[in-house]
Structure formats: C-alpha cells, structure tokens
Motif scaffolding. Structure first.
Motif, PDB file in Angstrom:
ATOM      1  N   MET A  22      -5.722  -3.401  -5.872  1.00  0.00           N
ATOM      2  CA  MET A  22      -6.453  -2.682  -5.141  1.00  0.00           C
ATOM      3  C   MET A  22      -5.215  -2.589  -3.785  1.00  0.00           C
ATOM      4  N   ARG A  23      -4.921  -0.903  -3.390  1.00  0.00           N
ATOM      5  CA  ARG A  23      -4.137  -0.674  -3.192  1.00  0.00           C
ATOM      6  C   ARG A  23      -4.031  -1.234  -1.695  1.00  0.00           C
ATOM      7  N   SER A  24      -3.778  -1.638  -0.257  1.00  0.00           N
ATOM      8  CA  SER A  24      -4.121  -1.403   0.947  1.00  0.00           C
ATOM      9  C   SER A  24      -3.543  -0.679   1.895  1.00  0.00           C
ATOM     10  N   ILE A  25      -4.459   0.574   2.596  1.00  0.00           N
ATOM     11  CA  ILE A  25      -4.311   1.422   3.437  1.00  0.00           C
ATOM     12  C   ILE A  25      -4.661   0.904   5.298  1.00  0.00           C
ATOM     13  N   ASP A  26      -3.404   0.370   5.404  1.00  0.00           N
ATOM     14  CA  ASP A  26      -3.855  -0.081   6.932  1.00  0.00           C
ATOM     15  C   ASP A  26      -2.202   0.855   8.022  1.00  0.00           C
ATOM     16  N   ASP A  27      -2.461   0.924   9.044  1.00  0.00           N
ATOM     17  CA  ASP A  27      -1.423   1.441   9.942  1.00  0.00           C
ATOM     18  C   ASP A  27       0.300   0.476   9.613  1.00  0.00           C
ATOM     19  N   SER A  28       0.240  -0.255   9.397  1.00  0.00           N
ATOM     20  CA  SER A  28       1.915  -0.879   9.100  1.00  0.00           C
ATOM     21  C   SER A  28       1.800  -0.517   7.053  1.00  0.00           C
TER      22      SER A  28
END
Length: 294
Positions: A1-7
């Motif tokens: 699962m790809r991470s979608i976050d501000d970093s």
C-alpha cells in the motif's frame, strides 16, 4: 500500500491505473479528475450497462454506494457508440476506485465528450446516487474543424459529483474570476473584480505556440483544471489524475500548493510529466509490485 501523507513526495506512476489504484489508501484525495481515453486498444464484447433499483438480496443485483442495489441490464444503450467496444466495462471499475479514494468532502470531475457524457450521467447516478450530482460543466472553446453539415462541435462536458452532499468542500472565493461579457451593465467595482465563472467555461485550447504546450496530443489547458483545484481543494490537499497524459493536473497542483498523484500507462506521457514536473518522484507500477513481493 502506497503512503499518501504530507511527508511523502508528489508522485508519477507508470502503469495500468486499475493495478495502481488499489495500492492507494481509502479517502486520500480531495479532488479526483478523470479525462479517460476513448480507445484503450482492448477488444471486448459489445454490451450495454444501465441500472434499475432493486431490493437488496434480489438475484442478479450488485450493491452500490449508500446501500443502494441495482440489477445490471444488458441492452442496446451503446448502439450509437461506434468508437469504443464496451466503454462502460472499462470505465465502471475505475469510477468505483475513484469514489473509494475520495475524502468525505471530496469532489469527482469526469471529463468526457458529447458521445459518452449522457450515458456517463446515468451510470454515475446509478453508482453514487443522484443527490451526489453537483454540476454539469460545459467547457466551450473556439478552435478545431469547421463542419458544414451540422453544428460544429466546440465543447467538452465535465460531470461533477461530490462524495457527501452535506460536507463537500467548495470555495468560490478562491476561484480566479473572469471578465463580464457585458461590462457596461455592471458597476465599475464589479467590472474591476470580475465575475465568478458559471457552469459554462469559455476557455481556449492549449496554444500550439504557447509556453504551456508540451507536445502531448490530448493536453488540456491549465486554466480549466485550475478552476477545479481552486474551488474543490485547499492548500496541502492531495489530488489525483489516473489518466494523467501530459500531467496538467500536477502542474496546476504544484502552482497552487496542492499535492498530487498522477498515473498513466503510456511511457511517452510519463516522459512528458518527468520533464514538466521534475520535482516529482517517478515510479513504475511493475517495479513496485516486484519490490513488494520481495
């Protein structure tokens, strides 16, 4: 699962979007923009899709969003569509993924031409509910072939649906305003400020000689997508285009302080996006899948 976050970085992915989308987490994107092609090159059986309301548990039903159920009916709905064999078998699973990926206050923009827009409206109403329908936007332009046997076709249709009709984000004050068509009929103050665009957007195509031109054949003008991003997202929000082409949504998002994920299965498109958006990370869906198996 790809991470979608501000970093994380802005992302461009080379691969089939139906393979990539399930790797993205639920409720990640405030804006999902779809500008699907009309020829995938895949041979499929010709049949049509529409929907009728049925009771949950009836034989042959599928469950839609908001607890509704529908029976899929094969028929002659697509008789006049001579450009695509079973367009809806191609588009429907991608629409379902787009809806899953929208935030609760998110907005879906589906960009089509006149051949498919009316059928798409029926399909979207069946899948997501008519109360989720917000607007039909007409993008009118002034270049292209001049037919003498019928009214020349000079517009595209953009269907706008919201994930939650009670919670969707729409900021009209953030949208670039445009000149009044009859400036003499308004006050000098209104004339200076301009007016909010309506659901008919008069905007030229990408200039063949302008600085915005990338050379990609289906490139859309930044001004059209800019309005969507301004109105339906906030600074820092994530936006998604999984028929990304030349990457116009990414260019607009970058300039407006939004984050983006762009997906396309055409290596030429990804090369264009790599040059246009040099700060973004570029991945191959195949390479990522192999890495995850390890």
């Amino acid at each position: 699962m790809r991470s979608i976050d501000d970093s994380g970085p802005d992302l461009v992915v080379l691969g089939d979007n139906l393979d990539v989308l399930p790797t993205l987490p639920d409720g990640s994107f405030t804006v999902v923009y779809l500008d699907p092609p009309f020829n995938t090159g895949r041979k499929q059986r010709r049949h049509a899709v529409t929907a009728e309301r049925r009771t949950a548990g009836d034989a042959g039903t599928i469950t839609g969003f908001r607890g509704r159920t529908y029976e899929r009916i094969r028929g002659d709905l697509m008789r006049f569509d001579d450009r695509f064999e079973d367009y809806w078998a191609f588009l429907e699973p991608r629409l379902l993924e787009a809806w899953r990926l929208l935030t609760d206050d998110g907005t879906l923009y589906l960009h089509l031409d006149y051949r498919e827009a009316h059928y798409a409206k029926v399909l979207l109403d069946a899948l997501f509910g008519r109360d989720a329908f917000l607007n039909e936007i007409i993008w009118a332009y002034d270049f292209g072939a001049k037919s003498r046997s019928r009214w020349p076709t000079k517009h595209d249709t953009i269907l706008v649906y919201v994930k939650d009709p009670e919670r969707y984000w729409f900021d009209s004050e953030a949208v670039d305003r445009e000149p009044y068509m009859a400036p003499g009929l308004v006050t000098p103050e209104k004339r200076e400020r301009g007016k909010l665009p309506t659901d008919v957007w008069w905007h030229t195509i990408v200039s063949p000689t302008g600085s915005e031109k990338t050379g990609y054949p289906t490139q859309k003008p930044e001004g059209v997508l800019r309005r969507m991003v301004q109105a339906s997202s906030r600074e820092g929000d994530w936006v998604l285009d999984f028929f990304a082409g030349s990457g116009t949504l990414g260019a607009v998002a970058r300039d407006l302080g939004r984050r983006f994920v762009l997906v396309d299965d055409n290596p030429v498109a990804v090369d264009v996006m790599r040059r246009r958006l040099p700060h973004a990370r570029v991945e191959s869906a195949v390479d990522s899948a192999v890495e995850q198996e390890r």
